[in-house]
Design a protein around this motif. Structure first.
Motif, PDB file in Angstrom:
ATOM      1  N   GLY A   1       0.813  -1.211   0.000  1.00 18.37           N
ATOM      2  CA  GLY A   1       0.000   0.000   0.000  1.00 18.37           C
ATOM      3  C   GLY A   1       0.847   1.262   0.000  1.00 18.37           C
ATOM      4  O   GLY A   1       0.538   2.230  -0.706  1.00 18.37           O
ATOM      5  N   ILE A   2       1.909   1.268   0.788  1.00 14.67           N
ATOM      6  CA  ILE A   2       2.811   2.425   0.800  1.00 14.67           C
ATOM      7  C   ILE A   2       3.465   2.593  -0.562  1.00 14.67           C
ATOM      8  O   ILE A   2       3.589   3.708  -1.077  1.00 14.67           O
ATOM      9  N   PHE A   3       3.875   1.485  -1.182  1.00  8.73           N
ATOM     10  CA  PHE A   3       4.485   1.565  -2.508  1.00  8.73           C
ATOM     11  C   PHE A   3       3.510   2.124  -3.533  1.00  8.73           C
ATOM     12  O   PHE A   3       3.863   2.995  -4.328  1.00  8.73           O
ATOM     13  N   VAL A   4       2.273   1.637  -3.518  1.00  9.91           N
ATOM     14  CA  VAL A   4       1.277   2.107  -4.478  1.00  9.91           C
ATOM     15  C   VAL A   4       1.002   3.598  -4.258  1.00  9.91           C
ATOM     16  O   VAL A   4       0.875   4.366  -5.220  1.00  9.91           O
ATOM     17  N   GLY A   5       0.926   4.030  -3.007  1.00  8.02           N
ATOM     18  CA  GLY A   5       0.743   5.446  -2.721  1.00  8.02           C
ATOM     19  C   GLY A   5       1.889   6.283  -3.260  1.00  8.02           C
ATOM     20  O   GLY A   5       1.667   7.338  -3.882  1.00  8.02           O
ATOM     21  N   CYS A   6       3.113   5.825  -3.059  1.00  8.76           N
ATOM     22  CA  CYS A   6       4.279   6.533  -3.590  1.00  8.76           C
ATOM     23  C   CYS A   6       4.262   6.518  -5.118  1.00  8.76           C
ATOM     24  O   CYS A   6       4.640   7.510  -5.750  1.00  8.76           O
ATOM     25  N   LEU A   7       3.829   5.414  -5.706  1.00  9.26           N
ATOM     26  CA  LEU A   7       3.757   5.319  -7.157  1.00  9.26           C
ATOM     27  C   LEU A   7       2.789   6.358  -7.726  1.00  9.26           C
ATOM     28  O   LEU A   7       3.100   7.040  -8.712  1.00  9.26           O
ATOM     29  N   VAL A   8       1.649   6.520  -7.088  1.00 13.91           N
ATOM     30  CA  VAL A   8       0.663   7.499  -7.543  1.00 13.91           C
ATOM     31  C   VAL A   8       1.221   8.912  -7.405  1.00 13.91           C
ATOM     32  O   VAL A   8       1.094   9.747  -8.318  1.00 13.91           O
TER      33      VAL A   8
ATOM     34  N   LEU B   1      11.640   5.437  -8.848  1.00 10.09           N
ATOM     35  CA  LEU B   1      11.494   6.540  -7.899  1.00 10.09           C
ATOM     36  C   LEU B   1      10.526   6.172  -6.770  1.00 10.09           C
ATOM     37  O   LEU B   1      10.766   6.492  -5.601  1.00 10.09           O
ATOM     38  N   ALA B   2       9.442   5.491  -7.119  1.00  9.41           N
ATOM     39  CA  ALA B   2       8.476   5.064  -6.095  1.00  9.41           C
ATOM     40  C   ALA B   2       9.118   4.074  -5.123  1.00  9.41           C
ATOM     41  O   ALA B   2       8.892   4.153  -3.906  1.00  9.41           O
ATOM     42  N   LEU B   3       9.919   3.132  -5.634  1.00 11.39           N
ATOM     43  CA  LEU B   3      10.629   2.195  -4.764  1.00 11.39           C
ATOM     44  C   LEU B   3      11.598   2.927  -3.851  1.00 11.39           C
ATOM     45  O   LEU B   3      11.707   2.624  -2.662  1.00 11.39           O
ATOM     46  N   LEU B   4      12.301   3.877  -4.409  1.00  9.75           N
ATOM     47  CA  LEU B   4      13.273   4.644  -3.640  1.00  9.75           C
ATOM     48  C   LEU B   4      12.607   5.437  -2.518  1.00  9.75           C
ATOM     49  O   LEU B   4      13.150   5.553  -1.421  1.00  9.75           O
TER      50      LEU B   4
ATOM     51  N   SER C   1       9.450   4.703  -1.191  1.00  7.47           N
ATOM     52  CA  SER C   1       8.657   3.855  -0.300  1.00  7.47           C
ATOM     53  C   SER C   1       9.510   3.057   0.683  1.00  7.47           C
ATOM     54  O   SER C   1       9.033   2.730   1.774  1.00  7.47           O
ATOM     55  N   ALA C   2      10.743   2.752   0.336  1.00  7.49           N
ATOM     56  CA  ALA C   2      11.583   1.939   1.226  1.00  7.49           C
ATOM     57  C   ALA C   2      11.837   2.626   2.573  1.00  7.49           C
ATOM     58  O   ALA C   2      11.568   2.023   3.623  1.00  7.49           O
ATOM     59  N   PRO C   3      12.339   3.860   2.611  1.00 10.53           N
ATOM     60  CA  PRO C   3      12.553   4.474   3.940  1.00 10.53           C
ATOM     61  C   PRO C   3      11.243   4.784   4.671  1.00 10.53           C
ATOM     62  O   PRO C   3      11.187   4.703   5.900  1.00 10.53           O
ATOM     63  N   ILE C   4      10.190   5.108   3.924  1.00  6.23           N
ATOM     64  CA  ILE C   4       8.902   5.360   4.569  1.00  6.23           C
ATOM     65  C   ILE C   4       8.412   4.082   5.247  1.00  6.23           C
ATOM     66  O   ILE C   4       7.979   4.107   6.401  1.00  6.23           O
ATOM     67  N   SER C   5       8.501   2.950   4.549  1.00  5.35           N
ATOM     68  CA  SER C   5       8.084   1.669   5.130  1.00  5.35           C
ATOM     69  C   SER C   5       8.932   1.308   6.336  1.00  5.35           C
ATOM     70  O   SER C   5       8.430   0.782   7.328  1.00  5.35           O
ATOM     71  N   PHE C   6      10.218   1.589   6.253  1.00  8.23           N
ATOM     72  CA  PHE C   6      11.128   1.260   7.342  1.00  8.23           C
ATOM     73  C   PHE C   6      10.730   1.980   8.621  1.00  8.23           C
ATOM     74  O   PHE C   6      10.734   1.397   9.705  1.00  8.23           O
ATOM     75  N   VAL C   7      10.343   3.238   8.508  1.00  2.00           N
ATOM     76  CA  VAL C   7       9.978   4.027   9.682  1.00  2.00           C
ATOM     77  C   VAL C   7       8.548   3.751  10.125  1.00  2.00           C
ATOM     78  O   VAL C   7       8.285   3.500  11.300  1.00  2.00           O
ATOM     79  N   VAL C   8       7.611   3.788   9.184  1.00  2.37           N
ATOM     80  CA  VAL C   8       6.188   3.703   9.523  1.00  2.37           C
ATOM     81  C   VAL C   8       5.792   2.307   9.983  1.00  2.37           C
ATOM     82  O   VAL C   8       4.966   2.165  10.889  1.00  2.37           O
TER      83      VAL C   8
END
Length: 99
Positions: free
Chosen positions: A10-17, A43-46, A48-55
């Motif tokens: 979900g975080i990845f898809v949000g970043c992708l959008v 760019l979305a992977l880049l 979403s990775a730190p956001i997922s790590f923290v959240v």
């Protein structure tokens, strides 16, 4: 584990959008030639990775605890079966010995 994976997706898809919107509005650079789709995904992977790590820290910890419990249970079952097999083997050998 499935919950963590779905949250991460979900975080990845949000970043992708968000990245797609930024690229097509001209606020973020476009990829070279036909690589625009790949550029957006990277760019979305880049992002979403730190956001997922923290959240998702607490959810990741919960998932890892479940995995550790499952592995410990599997090890205990293997040891129990191994001991059961050893006892059966010892019994069979004792009965096969001539008296």
């Amino acid at each position: 584990m499935l919950r963590y994976t779905l949250m991460r997706l979900g975080i990845f898809v949000g970043c992708l959008v968000v990245v797609w919107g930024l690229v097509y509005s001209g606020l973020a650079p476009r990829g070279l030639g036909d690589s625009n789709g790949l550029w957006i995904v990277l760019l979305a992977l880049l992002l979403s990775a730190p956001i997922s790590f923290v959240v998702l820290r607490t959810e990741r910890d919960r998932a890892s605890e479940r995995i550790v419990r499952r592995v410990d249970r599997a090890k205990a079952n293997l040891d129990a079966h191994r001991n059961q097999e050893d006892a059966a083997d010892d019994t069979a050998r004792a009965e096969a010995r001539p008296s």
